[in-house]
Design an enzyme around this catalytic site. Sequence first.
Site, PDB file in Angstrom:
ATOM      1  N   ASN A  13       0.866  -1.185   0.000  1.00 29.58           N
ATOM      2  CA  ASN A  13       0.000   0.000   0.000  1.00 29.58           C
ATOM      3  C   ASN A  13       0.901   1.233   0.000  1.00 29.58           C
ATOM      4  O   ASN A  13       1.501   1.558   1.016  1.00 29.58           O
ATOM      5  CB  ASN A  13      -0.892  -0.036   1.255  1.00 29.58           C
ATOM      6  CG  ASN A  13      -1.658   1.258   1.457  1.00 29.58           C
ATOM      7  OD1 ASN A  13      -1.754   2.085   0.553  1.00 29.58           O
ATOM      8  ND2 ASN A  13      -2.205   1.434   2.659  1.00 29.58           N
ATOM      9  N   LYS A  15       0.117   4.282  -0.307  1.00 27.98           N
ATOM     10  CA  LYS A  15      -0.492   5.503   0.263  1.00 27.98           C
ATOM     11  C   LYS A  15      -0.247   6.685  -0.694  1.00 27.98           C
ATOM     12  O   LYS A  15      -0.229   6.485  -1.906  1.00 27.98           O
ATOM     13  CB  LYS A  15       0.058   5.745   1.674  1.00 27.98           C
ATOM     14  CG  LYS A  15      -0.054   4.494   2.534  1.00 27.98           C
ATOM     15  CD  LYS A  15       0.178   4.728   3.991  1.00 27.98           C
ATOM     16  CE  LYS A  15       0.068   3.404   4.720  1.00 27.98           C
ATOM     17  NZ  LYS A  15       0.078   3.548   6.169  1.00 27.98           N
ATOM     18  N   HIS A 103      -9.464   1.260   4.943  1.00 29.41           N
ATOM     19  CA  HIS A 103      -8.182   1.447   5.632  1.00 29.41           C
ATOM     20  C   HIS A 103      -8.394   2.425   6.792  1.00 29.41           C
ATOM     21  O   HIS A 103      -9.190   3.370   6.675  1.00 29.41           O
ATOM     22  CB  HIS A 103      -7.141   1.991   4.652  1.00 29.41           C
ATOM     23  CG  HIS A 103      -5.754   2.005   5.215  1.00 29.41           C
ATOM     24  ND1 HIS A 103      -5.334   2.989   6.080  1.00 29.41           N
ATOM     25  CD2 HIS A 103      -4.726   1.141   5.082  1.00 29.41           C
ATOM     26  CE1 HIS A 103      -4.082   2.731   6.437  1.00 29.41           C
ATOM     27  NE2 HIS A 103      -3.691   1.606   5.854  1.00 29.41           N
ATOM     28  N   GLU A 105      -6.762   4.849   7.809  1.00 31.37           N
ATOM     29  CA  GLU A 105      -6.546   6.269   7.466  1.00 31.37           C
ATOM     30  C   GLU A 105      -7.786   6.837   6.780  1.00 31.37           C
ATOM     31  O   GLU A 105      -8.126   8.004   6.979  1.00 31.37           O
ATOM     32  CB  GLU A 105      -5.284   6.410   6.594  1.00 31.37           C
ATOM     33  CG  GLU A 105      -4.026   6.224   7.438  1.00 31.37           C
ATOM     34  CD  GLU A 105      -2.812   5.683   6.701  1.00 31.37           C
ATOM     35  OE1 GLU A 105      -2.778   5.724   5.451  1.00 31.37           O
ATOM     36  OE2 GLU A 105      -1.890   5.198   7.386  1.00 31.37           O
ATOM     37  N   GLU A 175      -5.274  -4.703  10.838  1.00 29.81           N
ATOM     38  CA  GLU A 175      -4.228  -3.688  11.022  1.00 29.81           C
ATOM     39  C   GLU A 175      -4.461  -2.934  12.319  1.00 29.81           C
ATOM     40  O   GLU A 175      -5.275  -1.992  12.359  1.00 29.81           O
ATOM     41  CB  GLU A 175      -4.268  -2.692   9.855  1.00 29.81           C
ATOM     42  CG  GLU A 175      -3.978  -3.319   8.518  1.00 29.81           C
ATOM     43  CD  GLU A 175      -3.380  -2.301   7.555  1.00 29.81           C
ATOM     44  OE1 GLU A 175      -2.263  -2.547   7.099  1.00 29.81           O
ATOM     45  OE2 GLU A 175      -3.996  -1.263   7.289  1.00 29.81           O
ATOM     46  N   GLY A 181       2.709   2.509  10.654  1.00 30.12           N
ATOM     47  CA  GLY A 181       3.669   3.595  10.453  1.00 30.12           C
ATOM     48  C   GLY A 181       4.400   4.011  11.720  1.00 30.12           C
ATOM     49  O   GLY A 181       5.047   5.051  11.751  1.00 30.12           O
ATOM     50  N   SER A 221       3.568  -1.921  10.310  1.00 27.35           N
ATOM     51  CA  SER A 221       5.019  -2.000  10.460  1.00 27.35           C
ATOM     52  C   SER A 221       5.600  -3.375  10.105  1.00 27.35           C
ATOM     53  O   SER A 221       6.509  -3.866  10.771  1.00 27.35           O
ATOM     54  CB  SER A 221       5.437  -1.568  11.870  1.00 27.35           C
ATOM     55  OG  SER A 221       5.059  -0.211  12.088  1.00 27.35           O
TER      56      SER A 221
HETATM   57  P1  PGA Z   1       2.953   0.480   7.614  1.00 28.53           P
HETATM   58  O1  PGA Z   1       1.464   0.689   7.006  1.00 28.53           O
HETATM   59  O2  PGA Z   1       3.476  -0.816   7.053  1.00 28.53           O
HETATM   60  O3  PGA Z   1       3.716   1.667   7.138  1.00 28.53           O
HETATM   61  O4  PGA Z   1       2.790   0.402   9.097  1.00 28.53           O
HETATM   62  C1  PGA Z   1       0.579  -0.388   6.867  1.00 28.53           C
HETATM   63  C2  PGA Z   1      -0.722   0.073   6.251  1.00 28.53           C
HETATM   64  O5  PGA Z   1      -1.193   1.168   6.602  1.00 28.53           O
HETATM   65  O6  PGA Z   1      -1.330  -0.620   5.415  1.00 28.53           O
END
Ligand code: PGA
Length: 261
Positions: A13, A15, A103, A105, A175, A181, A221
Amino acid sequence: MATEGRKPLISGNWKMHHNHFEAIQTVQKLSYQLTSADYRAVDVSVHPPFTDLRSVQTVLDADEIPISLGAQHCHWEDKGAFTGEVSPLMLAKLDVAYVIAGHSERRDLFGETDEMVNAKVKAIIAAGMTPIMCVGEHLEEREAGVTEERVSSQVRAGLAGVTSEQVAAMVIAYEPIWAIGTGRTATPDDAQAVCAAIRKVVGDAVSTEAASAVRIQYGGSVKPTNTAELMAQDDIDGALVGGASLDPDDFSRIVQYHLAE
Ligand code: PGA
């Protein structure tokens, strides 16, 4: 590790990163690193921003690269007066195979509700693509001991009215929001416990067939150094990777976790 019938799916992903030139370079570099043995062992998808999709699709197509194209979001209507939105039919026309729905976000920053996620899941399926439906708890919810309750209600709401056969073919990504992140990862045991709980909810709410077939990814992560341990868990069938998927070297090492088995 994914049992029979559940081929692992590792998804990148991106983003809001990589313009279309950078996207082309990234996917080409990734393709130089991955081998046919990797594609036999693992399904791989990349989810660039909308503005990159056509460019990436052209490269995947021209070079016959067996990486699936993914999107990060879509609207649930086929067309209409929805300024700024993209329809599932438009994505399907670009050979998009997987679309992320819900997601954290999108939920937290753009107000997506369980109802919207459910409408998107249905629309993605109706357009012939596979949803990757994300669920996960905030840190306060984990600390309050309501992780499974929170995630279960997101799963039930997101799958309402989706048939057993359709759920069996889709992907759910667990998640934990506090792990996205942040460099903090759920321990493999914790991640496994929640993924097992998700599978149980699918069994209760949909069917045992759907529960045993649905692929469940872990996200938050994921790095080359922790993938094998996470993927070794019974109910973890893949990974949704953010930050580490931007770098083709890191992402290919994540996909190649299977070589360490
Ligand atoms: P990350 O993001 O691997 O940077 O923690 C995962 C995601 O939001 O799908």
